[in-house]
Design a protein around this motif. Sequence first.
Motif, PDB file in Angstrom:
ATOM      1  N   ARG A  71     -42.188  21.025  82.656  1.00  0.00           N
ATOM      2  CA  ARG A  71     -42.777  22.198  83.312  1.00  0.00           C
ATOM      3  C   ARG A  71     -42.274  23.510  82.710  1.00  0.00           C
ATOM      4  N   ILE A  72     -41.137  23.455  82.024  1.00  0.00           N
ATOM      5  CA  ILE A  72     -40.637  24.659  81.354  1.00  0.00           C
ATOM      6  C   ILE A  72     -40.518  24.422  79.853  1.00  0.00           C
ATOM      7  N   ASP A  73     -41.216  23.372  79.387  1.00  0.00           N
ATOM      8  CA  ASP A  73     -41.279  23.070  77.957  1.00  0.00           C
ATOM      9  C   ASP A  73     -39.881  22.975  77.344  1.00  0.00           C
ATOM     10  N   HIS A  74     -39.012  22.227  78.016  1.00  0.00           N
ATOM     11  CA  HIS A  74     -37.619  22.140  77.574  1.00  0.00           C
ATOM     12  C   HIS A  74     -37.203  20.686  77.391  1.00  0.00           C
ATOM     13  N   VAL A  75     -36.729  20.374  76.193  1.00  0.00           N
ATOM     14  CA  VAL A  75     -36.170  19.055  75.898  1.00  0.00           C
ATOM     15  C   VAL A  75     -34.795  19.272  75.289  1.00  0.00           C
ATOM     16  N   SER A  76     -33.795  18.604  75.839  1.00  0.00           N
ATOM     17  CA  SER A  76     -32.432  18.741  75.339  1.00  0.00           C
ATOM     18  C   SER A  76     -31.882  17.369  74.965  1.00  0.00           C
ATOM     19  N   GLU A  77     -31.386  17.240  73.740  1.00  0.00           N
ATOM     20  CA  GLU A  77     -30.855  15.972  73.251  1.00  0.00           C
ATOM     21  C   GLU A  77     -29.380  16.125  72.903  1.00  0.00           C
ATOM     22  N   TRP A  78     -28.641  15.053  73.097  1.00  0.00           N
ATOM     23  CA  TRP A  78     -27.220  15.062  72.744  1.00  0.00           C
ATOM     24  C   TRP A  78     -26.773  13.628  72.518  1.00  0.00           C
ATOM     25  N   SER A  79     -25.841  13.450  71.605  1.00  0.00           N
ATOM     26  CA  SER A  79     -25.333  12.108  71.338  1.00  0.00           C
ATOM     27  C   SER A  79     -23.820  12.127  71.256  1.00  0.00           C
ATOM     28  N   CYS A  80     -23.216  10.995  71.512  1.00  0.00           N
ATOM     29  CA  CYS A  80     -21.775  10.856  71.380  1.00  0.00           C
ATOM     30  C   CYS A  80     -21.457   9.411  71.007  1.00  0.00           C
ATOM     31  N   SER A  81     -20.223   9.174  70.628  1.00  0.00           N
ATOM     32  CA  SER A  81     -19.805   7.824  70.261  1.00  0.00           C
ATOM     33  C   SER A  81     -19.428   7.039  71.513  1.00  0.00           C
ATOM     34  N   ARG A  82     -19.323   5.745  71.353  1.00  0.00           N
ATOM     35  CA  ARG A  82     -18.889   4.894  72.467  1.00  0.00           C
ATOM     36  C   ARG A  82     -17.508   5.327  72.956  1.00  0.00           C
ATOM     37  N   GLU A  83     -16.616   5.654  72.008  1.00  0.00           N
ATOM     38  CA  GLU A  83     -15.255   6.048  72.376  1.00  0.00           C
ATOM     39  C   GLU A  83     -15.237   7.322  73.209  1.00  0.00           C
ATOM     40  N   GLU A  84     -16.072   8.310  72.825  1.00  0.00           N
ATOM     41  CA  GLU A  84     -16.147   9.554  73.591  1.00  0.00           C
ATOM     42  C   GLU A  84     -16.660   9.288  75.005  1.00  0.00           C
ATOM     43  N   LEU A  85     -17.644   8.403  75.115  1.00  0.00           N
ATOM     44  CA  LEU A  85     -18.210   8.077  76.424  1.00  0.00           C
ATOM     45  C   LEU A  85     -17.180   7.386  77.309  1.00  0.00           C
ATOM     46  N   LEU A  86     -16.419   6.456  76.733  1.00  0.00           N
ATOM     47  CA  LEU A  86     -15.415   5.728  77.511  1.00  0.00           C
ATOM     48  C   LEU A  86     -14.248   6.632  77.900  1.00  0.00           C
ATOM     49  N   ASP A  87     -13.931   7.618  77.055  1.00  0.00           N
ATOM     50  CA  ASP A  87     -12.900   8.607  77.420  1.00  0.00           C
ATOM     51  C   ASP A  87     -13.362   9.414  78.631  1.00  0.00           C
ATOM     52  N   PHE A  88     -14.625   9.780  78.626  1.00  0.00           N
ATOM     53  CA  PHE A  88     -15.203  10.473  79.776  1.00  0.00           C
ATOM     54  C   PHE A  88     -15.096   9.585  81.017  1.00  0.00           C
ATOM     55  N   GLY A  89     -15.339   8.296  80.855  1.00  0.00           N
ATOM     56  CA  GLY A  89     -15.252   7.354  81.968  1.00  0.00           C
ATOM     57  C   GLY A  89     -13.868   7.332  82.591  1.00  0.00           C
ATOM     58  N   GLU A  90     -12.835   7.431  81.765  1.00  0.00           N
ATOM     59  CA  GLU A  90     -11.459   7.449  82.287  1.00  0.00           C
ATOM     60  C   GLU A  90     -11.202   8.720  83.095  1.00  0.00           C
ATOM     61  N   GLU A  91     -11.753   9.838  82.641  1.00  0.00           N
ATOM     62  CA  GLU A  91     -11.612  11.087  83.397  1.00  0.00           C
ATOM     63  C   GLU A  91     -12.322  10.969  84.746  1.00  0.00           C
ATOM     64  N   VAL A  92     -13.495  10.359  84.715  1.00  0.00           N
ATOM     65  CA  VAL A  92     -14.267  10.156  85.944  1.00  0.00           C
ATOM     66  C   VAL A  92     -13.492   9.287  86.925  1.00  0.00           C
ATOM     67  N   LYS A  93     -12.893   8.219  86.422  1.00  0.00           N
ATOM     68  CA  LYS A  93     -12.155   7.288  87.281  1.00  0.00           C
ATOM     69  C   LYS A  93     -11.031   8.017  88.024  1.00  0.00           C
ATOM     70  N   GLU A  94     -10.340   8.897  87.317  1.00  0.00           N
ATOM     71  CA  GLU A  94      -9.237   9.654  87.923  1.00  0.00           C
ATOM     72  C   GLU A  94      -9.740  10.597  89.007  1.00  0.00           C
ATOM     73  N   LYS A  95     -10.826  11.326  88.706  1.00  0.00           N
ATOM     74  CA  LYS A  95     -11.374  12.281  89.674  1.00  0.00           C
ATOM     75  C   LYS A  95     -12.019  11.551  90.857  1.00  0.00           C
ATOM     76  N   ALA A  96     -12.681  10.437  90.586  1.00  0.00           N
ATOM     77  CA  ALA A  96     -13.370   9.697  91.645  1.00  0.00           C
ATOM     78  C   ALA A  96     -12.383   9.130  92.657  1.00  0.00           C
ATOM     79  N   ALA A  97     -11.210   8.709  92.178  1.00  0.00           N
ATOM     80  CA  ALA A  97     -10.184   8.169  93.072  1.00  0.00           C
ATOM     81  C   ALA A  97      -9.746   9.226  94.086  1.00  0.00           C
TER      82      ALA A  97
END
Length: 391
Positions: A187-213
Amino acid sequence: MGHAGRAHALLSASGAHRWLVCTPSAKLEEQFPDSTSEAAREGTLAHELAELKVRHYFYTTDFGKRKYTTCVNKLKKDELWKDEMERYTDEYLEYLKVTALNLTSAPYVAIEQKLDLSVWIPEGFGTADCVMVYGNTVHVFDFKYGKGVHVDAEQNPQVMLYALGAYNTYKMLYPITNIQMTIIQPRIDHVSEWSCSREELLDFGEEVKEKAALAIEGKGEYHPDEKACRFCRAKAQCRARSDYNVKKAFDIGELPPLISVEEAGKRLLELQDVVKYQKDLQEWALSECLAGKEVPGWKAVEGRSTRDWTNMDDAFEKLISTGVSPEEMLYEKKPLTLAQVEKMVGKKEFQEAVGEFIEKRPGKPTLVKESDKREAITNRVTAEQAFKEEN
């Protein structure tokens, strides 16, 4: 299907931008009812249409033309249905089709995939609009029907959580090392793409686990923030946000008579949520007054009244019978705006037919944060411009 009736996790992926920053807010919000707006219901309807289109395209054998048509016709009976939804969901589908066709082999496609996030978030789950897996890559697509705010995929916690769930679901079947994430806002003609490695994603997961607890227990520190507070159900009554904004508004101390541009920049950043907080506080106080409660120093009154026809056609007929000219007095011939015509005709057809008659004028200068991706403008004349003028 059944988007509107889905269960929502306490620590939802869609609210991750909030509880990852302000961990106690998730528990605090439980005291407030989860209300919905017409825009949200409209978005749900558009998502259901998008799901039907994607399912019909990728799984035609199981979801053929007859089933597809029956389901779409059912959606069209909804009071919020608008024909433009067809065009915008077509744009979303087209992006998915192009992505799939550009691959060297056919991808595995999961539509409205419920993803288990309990490895990182207690009892956590989320539902991705579309997941494609091919070779060593998992691609997560998020369709957003809103038109108010551009949402970028880079470091976007909601889409990254979907990606974590997708990786965890398919890692035993595919050697996933690359993560692709895309947010599509037609609706606003906007497409945003981004990529990361598996390791970067899993590092993010560890941060999430700490905050979620912390968040699941309602622990941690409150961190009022313009983005985090925007859709928080507790935003009007949250003491942390109230104290934060009162301090920003009034705790300014002894200062020189004139402020510098450096101070202006800092003040604008610090005060940006104050006006929004005042509006939220006023809305809540008004609801309390209307409910019969007393808010010291304030009361609810009837605003400025407005008038409207009970039956405009009958009223105009009577006016015409008294001698009033309808062409001169009752109706105004006024063309639709460019945007309204484009909306009625369709973006592509509009451009092909009358694109040569359109000029794009620069927008009115507006002040935004330095992080905004648009190019900065200035009234200063560059050396190159000055040289051109001299010649």
